[in-house]
Design a protein around this motif. Structure first.
Motif, mmCIF file in Angstrom:
data_model
loop_
_atom_site.group_PDB
_atom_site.id
_atom_site.type_symbol
_atom_site.label_atom_id
_atom_site.label_comp_id
_atom_site.label_asym_id
_atom_site.label_seq_id
_atom_site.Cartn_x
_atom_site.Cartn_y
_atom_site.Cartn_z
ATOM 1 N N GLU A 85 0.858 -1.182 0.000
ATOM 2 C CA GLU A 85 0.000 0.000 0.000
ATOM 3 C C GLU A 85 0.891 1.228 0.000
ATOM 4 N N SER A 86 0.489 2.238 -0.764
ATOM 5 C CA SER A 86 1.337 3.425 -0.874
ATOM 6 C C SER A 86 0.507 4.656 -1.209
ATOM 7 N N ASN A 87 1.044 5.797 -0.823
ATOM 8 C CA ASN A 87 0.435 7.049 -1.253
ATOM 9 C C ASN A 87 1.074 7.559 -2.546
ATOM 10 N N MET A 136 -1.364 -4.672 -5.044
ATOM 11 C CA MET A 136 -0.832 -3.324 -4.831
ATOM 12 C C MET A 136 -1.989 -2.345 -4.774
ATOM 13 N N HIS A 137 -1.904 -1.438 -3.813
ATOM 14 C CA HIS A 137 -2.898 -0.376 -3.653
ATOM 15 C C HIS A 137 -2.161 0.964 -3.642
ATOM 16 N N PRO A 138 -1.989 1.591 -4.810
ATOM 17 C CA PRO A 138 -1.316 2.891 -4.858
ATOM 18 C C PRO A 138 -2.309 4.033 -4.641
ATOM 19 N N GLY A 139 -1.773 5.225 -4.476
ATOM 20 C CA GLY A 139 -2.594 6.433 -4.426
ATOM 21 C C GLY A 139 -3.503 6.550 -3.224
ATOM 22 N N LEU A 140 -3.129 5.961 -2.114
ATOM 23 C CA LEU A 140 -3.967 6.002 -0.916
ATOM 24 C C LEU A 140 -3.607 7.190 -0.031
ATOM 25 N N PRO A 141 -4.598 7.744 0.663
ATOM 26 C CA PRO A 141 -4.244 8.735 1.687
ATOM 27 C C PRO A 141 -3.572 7.974 2.837
#
Length: 118
Positions: free
Chosen positions: A7-9, A43-48
């Motif tokens: 997980e990433s911002n 993968m979970h990109p663009g997270l707050p």
């Protein structure tokens, strides 16, 4: 049968299909698992996100696996290899956190049963 969740911002454009494949290879090698038969990655990109009180670019990785994440010594080695790859590829320094979770064979289902019976 490891499960890896990143997980990433960072934006989705930071994670190409090639990145995912290379990350799978590095993680499979670190865990001593065959990547083509056992690895599961999401993968979970663009997270707050907020890590250590900061909303700076960061990555959280969860690694859940049977019998390869059960000691501090093993996880120290896994962490070094995964951290090395991610810092190089994403140009992040300290903003990577890795969580290791030990699974039992009865906690993973496959082919209509659980790994205890396969």
């Amino acid at each position: 049968m490891p499960f890896v969740v990143l997980e990433s911002n960072l934006p989705a454009s930071s994670f190409s299909e090639d990145f995912l494949k290379r990350f799978c290879s590095v993680t499979a090698a670190a865990l001593g698992k065959p990547e083509d038969q056992r690895m599961n990655m999401v993968m979970h990109p663009g997270l707050p996100m907020l890590v250590g009180g900061s909303c700076a670019p960061c990555v959280l990785v969860s690694v859940s696996a049977i019998s390869v994440t059960d000691t501090a010594e093993k996880n120290k080695e896994h962490s070094a290899k995964i951290f090395g790859f991610l810092t190089k590829e994403l140009s992040l320094a300290e903003d990577i956190v890795i969580q290791f979770l030990e699974l039992q064979p009865h906690q993973v289902g496959k082919k209509g049963t659980v790994m205890s019976f396969l």
